[in-house]
Enzyme design. Structure first.
Site, mmCIF file in Angstrom:
data_model
loop_
_atom_site.group_PDB
_atom_site.id
_atom_site.type_symbol
_atom_site.label_atom_id
_atom_site.label_comp_id
_atom_site.label_asym_id
_atom_site.label_seq_id
_atom_site.Cartn_x
_atom_site.Cartn_y
_atom_site.Cartn_z
ATOM 1 N N GLU A 1 0.803 -1.239 0.000
ATOM 2 C CA GLU A 1 0.000 0.000 0.000
ATOM 3 C C GLU A 1 0.829 1.278 0.000
ATOM 4 O OE1 GLU A 1 -2.238 1.504 3.161
ATOM 5 O OE2 GLU A 1 -0.538 1.462 4.520
ATOM 6 N N HIS B 1 -4.278 3.354 1.682
ATOM 7 C CA HIS B 1 -3.709 4.170 0.601
ATOM 8 C C HIS B 1 -3.968 3.582 -0.792
ATOM 9 C CE1 HIS B 1 -1.941 6.841 3.448
ATOM 10 N NE2 HIS B 1 -1.212 5.905 4.012
HETATM 11 FE FE LIG Z 1 1.300 1.299 5.378
HETATM 12 FE FE LIG Z 2 -2.058 1.805 5.974
#
Ligand SMILES: [Fe+2]
Ligand SMILES: [Fe+2]
Length: 269
Positions: free
Chosen positions: A47, A76
């Site tokens: 991520e 994210h």
């Molecule tokens: Fe992370």
């Molecule tokens: Fe995260």
């Protein structure tokens, strides 16, 4: 006779890969880790792979080309628009299953090797996180969907609160092979196999610069903390480490052990 039983399997799970430094750390250490630990499957949380936030198709392709079996994500996930279609088109890259159904991507997949089928489920916590739906019923729904399709299941519980993560460990104990926590980027010291046979750790840690503040250049992070003013963050490259766990499993959905893999990568820049 092969001493290895049909479901004997080992899984290397690598914590949040942060930026180019994290990707280079992972790719440089992976060959020796493969040799030493002989993982059947490698699952990576990606991520933060793109410059510290999110992931691009290029980053994902690079990880798959290096032999990563599954990429999990987290809060994210949608930072880069280019990844939206990629998430729909590629099975082994997962965003949390308990995001809204209308959001791009999907939350679980199955990969197979040597006759062993591994299901991987990505979940997001709900405390201090922005997941659209609750994690606990979604975990049950994902397991229901995978029933009969898998020999082992690994769950990445991407969450802020330690309570929610250990809660998920207990919720799934005896029903999955492993529940590993991610997101806080700091490895915790509680790796263990729970009584029902599920390997568990509250946070695997991150693969990236330990010399920063959970990935950010420390002088910038400190400036933001001290001045309370908005600061543009950059990813640190200081003191890169790989943080992961190796899970060994025997009978279906039963782990035998979980050990931390904490490796410095001094030559990586
Ligand atoms: Fe992370
Ligand atoms: Fe995260």
């Amino acid at each position: 006779m092969d001493a290895r039983k049909r479901h004997d399997v080992s899984i290397l799970f690598v914590g949040d890969v942060v930026g180019g430094i994290g990707r280079r750390t992972l790719l440089s250490l992976l060959p020796q880790l493969r040799e030493r630990l002989e993982p059947d499957f490698v699952v990576v949380n990606g991520e933060n792979a793109a410059g510290g936030l999110g992931i691009t198709p290029r980053n994902a392709d690079e990880l798959f080309e290096a032999g990563i079996d599954v990429i999990t994500l987290g809060n994210h996930t949608y930072r880069h628009r280019e990844i939206y279609r990629y998430l729909d088109a590629h099975e082994p890259i997962l965003r949390p299953a308990n995001f809204l159904r209308s959001q791009p991507g999907h939350g679980w997949c199955v990969v197979a090797r040597g006759g062993v089928r591994l299901g991987v489920i990505s979940l997001s916590g709900n405390l201090y996180m922005n997941a659209g739906r609750p994690a606990f019923p979604e975990a049950d729904a994902a397991l229901h969907a995978l029933k009969g399709e898998v020999d082992h299941v690994l769950v990445d519980m991407h969450a802020e609160a330690t309570s929610e993560k250990v809660g998920m460990g207990w919720h799934l104990d005896g029903r999955v092979t492993a529940v590993v926590g991610t997101h806080t980027h700091i490895a915790t010291a509680d790796a263990r196999v729970l009584p029902g046979g599920t390997a568990y750790i509250t946070d695997v840690g991150m693969t990236g610069p330990r010399g920063g503040v959970i990935g950010v250049k420390r002088e910038l992070a400190l400036e933001a903390m001290i001045t309370k003013m908005p600061i543009k963050f950059e990813t640190s490259t200081e003191d890169p480490w790989l943080n992961g766990v190796l899970i060994r499993a025997g009978e279906p959905m039963r782990a035998v052990s979980i050990e931390q893999v904490l490796e410095p990568a001094p030559g990586v820049r």
